[in-house]
Design a protein around this motif. Sequence first.
Motif, mmCIF file in Angstrom:
data_model
loop_
_atom_site.group_PDB
_atom_site.id
_atom_site.type_symbol
_atom_site.label_atom_id
_atom_site.label_comp_id
_atom_site.label_asym_id
_atom_site.label_seq_id
_atom_site.Cartn_x
_atom_site.Cartn_y
_atom_site.Cartn_z
ATOM 1 N N CYS A 90 0.851 -1.090 0.009
ATOM 2 C CA CYS A 90 0.090 0.081 -0.038
ATOM 3 C C CYS A 90 0.618 1.354 -0.166
ATOM 4 O O CYS A 90 0.374 2.397 -0.189
ATOM 5 C CB CYS A 90 -1.091 -0.130 1.088
ATOM 6 N N TYR A 91 2.068 1.195 0.391
ATOM 7 C CA TYR A 91 3.015 2.215 0.277
ATOM 8 C C TYR A 91 3.011 2.782 -1.211
ATOM 9 O O TYR A 91 3.702 3.962 -1.569
ATOM 10 C CB TYR A 91 4.511 1.904 0.693
ATOM 11 N N CYS A 126 0.916 7.210 2.291
ATOM 12 C CA CYS A 126 0.146 6.170 1.374
ATOM 13 C C CYS A 126 -1.193 6.408 1.739
ATOM 14 O O CYS A 126 -1.605 7.073 2.868
ATOM 15 C CB CYS A 126 1.052 4.824 1.886
ATOM 16 N N MET A 128 -3.146 4.466 3.030
ATOM 17 C CA MET A 128 -3.848 4.210 4.421
ATOM 18 C C MET A 128 -3.281 5.032 5.669
ATOM 19 O O MET A 128 -3.526 5.150 6.681
ATOM 20 C CB MET A 128 -3.598 2.592 4.775
ATOM 21 N N GLY A 129 -2.262 5.811 5.279
ATOM 22 C CA GLY A 129 -1.466 6.872 6.158
ATOM 23 C C GLY A 129 -0.448 6.038 6.973
ATOM 24 O O GLY A 129 0.161 6.675 8.050
ATOM 25 N N MET A 130 0.109 4.917 6.742
ATOM 26 C CA MET A 130 1.109 4.334 7.622
ATOM 27 C C MET A 130 2.450 4.970 7.219
ATOM 28 O O MET A 130 3.357 5.034 8.179
ATOM 29 C CB MET A 130 1.167 2.694 7.014
#
Length: 138
Positions: A90-91, A126, A128-130
């Motif tokens: 997801c990055y 990313c 999802m904000g990770m």
Amino acid sequence: MADGARAKERDFPMKNTTIFIFAFLIIIAGGIFLFTKGEAKQDITGNVIANNEIQKITLGIKNYNYYPNTIKVKAGIPVRINLDESVRGCYRSFVIRDFGIAKRLATPEDYVEFIPSKKGTYTFACSMGMGRGKIIVE
Ligand SMILES: [Cu+2]
């Protein structure tokens, strides 16, 4: 004495081969390590190329976040960002909300491009904000 030495060699032919293979593998592993380290260094120093036409930035991954995670760009000059092969999952879904960017960069050749029109500090992340970082527009 010469016969004795030869007899010893014949007793342990596998041992010598095994040692040789181990040494060979260690050299190869060391070479790969140095090679990948060298590549990472290039990413740090050669990150922003501003030739007054386009500012190119390549991000990688370090400690579960984008690296570098603070980038500086000049206002008014187009910025192109791509993600190297170390960026996975997801990055690769890259978001800069302030510039209306949300795109999955499937390969290292894919990129997002925008003109940072306003000076200030903006966030990239990313989907999802990770992973997140800052873009400083000067
Ligand atoms: Cu994520």
